[in-house]
Design a protein around this motif. Sequence first.
Motif, PDB file in Angstrom:
ATOM      1  N   ARG A 196       0.836  -1.223   0.000  1.00 12.65           N
ATOM      2  CA  ARG A 196       0.000   0.000   0.000  1.00 12.65           C
ATOM      3  C   ARG A 196       0.856   1.253   0.000  1.00 12.65           C
ATOM      4  N   ASP A 197       1.874   1.258   0.865  1.00 14.94           N
ATOM      5  CA  ASP A 197       2.714   2.453   0.985  1.00 14.94           C
ATOM      6  C   ASP A 197       3.468   2.742  -0.310  1.00 14.94           C
ATOM      7  N   ALA A 198       3.739   1.708  -1.058  1.00 18.63           N
ATOM      8  CA  ALA A 198       4.439   1.919  -2.334  1.00 18.63           C
ATOM      9  C   ALA A 198       3.470   2.435  -3.409  1.00 18.63           C
ATOM     10  N   GLY A 199       2.178   2.412  -3.105  1.00 21.29           N
ATOM     11  CA  GLY A 199       1.196   2.955  -4.054  1.00 21.29           C
ATOM     12  C   GLY A 199       0.617   1.916  -5.002  1.00 21.29           C
ATOM     13  N   MET A 200       0.824   0.645  -4.676  1.00 22.58           N
ATOM     14  CA  MET A 200       0.222  -0.398  -5.537  1.00 22.58           C
ATOM     15  C   MET A 200      -1.150  -0.781  -4.993  1.00 22.58           C
ATOM     16  N   LYS A 201      -1.928  -1.423  -5.862  1.00 22.95           N
ATOM     17  CA  LYS A 201      -3.239  -1.901  -5.429  1.00 22.95           C
ATOM     18  C   LYS A 201      -3.051  -3.247  -4.731  1.00 22.95           C
ATOM     19  N   THR A 202      -3.825  -3.454  -3.662  1.00 25.52           N
ATOM     20  CA  THR A 202      -3.685  -4.718  -2.941  1.00 25.52           C
ATOM     21  C   THR A 202      -4.768  -5.702  -3.369  1.00 25.52           C
ATOM     22  N   CYS A 203      -4.358  -6.939  -3.473  1.00 28.25           N
ATOM     23  CA  CYS A 203      -5.272  -8.050  -3.714  1.00 28.25           C
ATOM     24  C   CYS A 203      -5.067  -8.978  -2.532  1.00 28.25           C
ATOM     25  N   THR A 204      -6.059  -9.050  -1.651  1.00 32.56           N
ATOM     26  CA  THR A 204      -5.894  -9.918  -0.484  1.00 32.56           C
ATOM     27  C   THR A 204      -7.240 -10.469  -0.031  1.00 32.56           C
ATOM     28  N   GLY A 205      -7.224 -11.749   0.280  1.00 27.96           N
ATOM     29  CA  GLY A 205      -8.448 -12.427   0.689  1.00 27.96           C
ATOM     30  C   GLY A 205      -8.082 -13.661   1.492  1.00 27.96           C
ATOM     31  N   GLY A 206      -8.812 -14.740   1.263  1.00 29.28           N
ATOM     32  CA  GLY A 206      -8.541 -15.918   2.063  1.00 29.28           C
ATOM     33  C   GLY A 206      -9.156 -17.174   1.490  1.00 29.28           C
ATOM     34  N   ILE A 207      -9.128 -18.216   2.319  1.00 27.13           N
ATOM     35  CA  ILE A 207      -9.634 -19.530   1.905  1.00 27.13           C
ATOM     36  C   ILE A 207     -10.748 -19.943   2.860  1.00 27.13           C
ATOM     37  N   ILE A 208     -11.826 -20.410   2.289  1.00 26.46           N
ATOM     38  CA  ILE A 208     -12.990 -20.859   3.064  1.00 26.46           C
ATOM     39  C   ILE A 208     -13.063 -22.383   2.911  1.00 26.46           C
ATOM     40  N   GLY A 209     -13.485 -23.050   3.982  1.00 26.51           N
ATOM     41  CA  GLY A 209     -13.631 -24.510   3.883  1.00 26.51           C
ATOM     42  C   GLY A 209     -12.405 -25.265   4.363  1.00 26.51           C
ATOM     43  N   MET A 210     -11.591 -24.612   5.230  1.00 25.30           N
ATOM     44  CA  MET A 210     -10.396 -25.292   5.759  1.00 25.30           C
ATOM     45  C   MET A 210     -10.678 -25.933   7.111  1.00 25.30           C
ATOM     46  N   GLY A 211     -11.975 -26.068   7.456  1.00 25.49           N
ATOM     47  CA  GLY A 211     -12.326 -26.623   8.766  1.00 25.49           C
ATOM     48  C   GLY A 211     -12.497 -25.527   9.805  1.00 25.49           C
ATOM     49  N   GLU A 212     -12.472 -24.280   9.339  1.00 27.16           N
ATOM     50  CA  GLU A 212     -12.642 -23.147  10.262  1.00 27.16           C
ATOM     51  C   GLU A 212     -14.101 -23.055  10.708  1.00 27.16           C
ATOM     52  N   LYS A 213     -14.316 -22.304  11.786  1.00 30.67           N
ATOM     53  CA  LYS A 213     -15.688 -22.052  12.250  1.00 30.67           C
ATOM     54  C   LYS A 213     -16.221 -20.799  11.558  1.00 30.67           C
ATOM     55  N   ARG A 214     -17.537 -20.623  11.674  1.00 30.89           N
ATOM     56  CA  ARG A 214     -18.139 -19.423  11.093  1.00 30.89           C
ATOM     57  C   ARG A 214     -17.459 -18.163  11.667  1.00 30.89           C
ATOM     58  N   ALA A 215     -17.142 -18.209  12.957  1.00 36.06           N
ATOM     59  CA  ALA A 215     -16.493 -17.051  13.596  1.00 36.06           C
ATOM     60  C   ALA A 215     -15.172 -16.708  12.907  1.00 36.06           C
ATOM     61  N   ASP A 216     -14.502 -17.711  12.379  1.00 32.88           N
ATOM     62  CA  ASP A 216     -13.233 -17.443  11.686  1.00 32.88           C
ATOM     63  C   ASP A 216     -13.469 -16.774  10.332  1.00 32.88           C
ATOM     64  N   ARG A 217     -14.566 -17.140   9.684  1.00 34.14           N
ATOM     65  CA  ARG A 217     -14.874 -16.464   8.411  1.00 34.14           C
ATOM     66  C   ARG A 217     -15.200 -14.992   8.691  1.00 34.14           C
ATOM     67  N   LEU A 218     -15.933 -14.765   9.786  1.00 34.66           N
ATOM     68  CA  LEU A 218     -16.242 -13.378  10.162  1.00 34.66           C
ATOM     69  C   LEU A 218     -14.950 -12.640  10.521  1.00 34.66           C
ATOM     70  N   GLY A 219     -14.070 -13.338  11.214  1.00 31.63           N
ATOM     71  CA  GLY A 219     -12.798 -12.728  11.644  1.00 31.63           C
ATOM     72  C   GLY A 219     -11.924 -12.359  10.449  1.00 31.63           C
ATOM     73  N   LEU A 220     -11.925 -13.207   9.431  1.00 34.07           N
ATOM     74  CA  LEU A 220     -11.161 -12.892   8.207  1.00 34.07           C
ATOM     75  C   LEU A 220     -11.732 -11.631   7.552  1.00 34.07           C
TER      76      LEU A 220
END
Length: 332
Positions: A196-220
């Motif tokens: 971000r500081d360098a002025g580029m656009k960020t692409c960031t997300g995650g993976i769903i279905g790794m055995g996480e709880k719903r709370a972890d999806r909310l946390g992401l």
Amino acid sequence: MSASIESLPASSSVAPSFRHDWTLDEIEAIYQQPFNDLLWQAQQVHRQHFDANAVQVSTLLSIKTGACPEDCKYCPQSVHYNTGLEREKLLDKQVVLDAARAAKQAGASRFCMGAAWRQPTDRNIDKVIDLVQAVRDEGMETCLTLGMLTESQAHKLKEAGLDYYNHNLDSSPEYYKEIITTRTYQERLDTLKNVRDAGMKTCTGGIIGMGEKRADRLGLLQQLANLPEHPQSVPINMLVRVQGTPLQDTDELDPLEFVRTIATARIMMPKSMVRLSAGRTSMSDEMQAMCFLAGANSIFYGDKLLTTDNPEANADRKLFDRLGIRAMEKPQ
Ligand code: SAM
Ligand code: DTB
Ligand code: SF4
């Protein structure tokens, strides 16, 4: 002050935009509402900021494959697991250029190059810059995902004209610790700051279905939306259960939980491109249609992701035709 999402009936116009102070309770209130209300709310936000029938199309290429020292439990490229993957050194420029031209020809507007590194060396960066410039010269947007970046590496990539840098948070800070031990969550946040500081656009997300709880999806989602700037691109991957990785036998997630995650991301980050990313080969056309309805407006296109299969380009063209969806043009 923006109104609390809970104070807005699902049928009211839209959620408050561009907040960076979401609480887990507020996110849960969005995520767990009746499915039809959630999709309706997501549709309204989506249509306020985007053409609801246009989907951005990116193509991926693995430019350096396998033997990665990190231990991400989902990843076929980690040296810690035996997935039978063939290693490959950094590809030659001509090979990359041919792939980029083919992707452009097939209708992709962005070309994303991924390398299985923990972090690139400065020499790696110089070589990759040469690839970025060659792809840019073909008139495509460029994205890289190379692992952690230092401040100066990020600046160098920006100067070279790189548009996007992909670096995922993957899950909630709590569940992340169950999945990766060789790199901390904070290190990921630091790389995103450098980008971000360098002025580029960020692409960031995650993976769903790794055995996480719903709370972890909310946390992401909370981590992503509460970054100082909403990521311009938010890839939501469904775990591809690769044989040989520790997550190979993970229970399948209720697909509607995935759709809920997309819809909630759309509502919380109204102007971001939300990408329906890995895992589409195990989704029905109907499920993908529901993801577009929930506000997803980007996909990876082409028969391969980095090392695993993606739906064939032909199948995606048919799906777009059936849904009346157009590929978004590259921004001028
Ligand atoms: N090594 C770099 C890194 O980790 O930042 C770049 C490449 S890495 C393969 C890019 C992203 O792909 C990961 O952050 C992860 O979110 C996603 N990914 C990897 N394996 C996956 C799988 N089996 N299913 C879904 N997503 C996966
Ligand atoms: C992202 O979030 N998903 C893409 C891209 N960013 C680099 C990668 C998915 C990889 C799936 C596993 C594989 O093909 O190796
Ligand atoms: Fe390496 Fe990236 Fe795979 Fe993790 S996700 S093992 S860092 S290639």
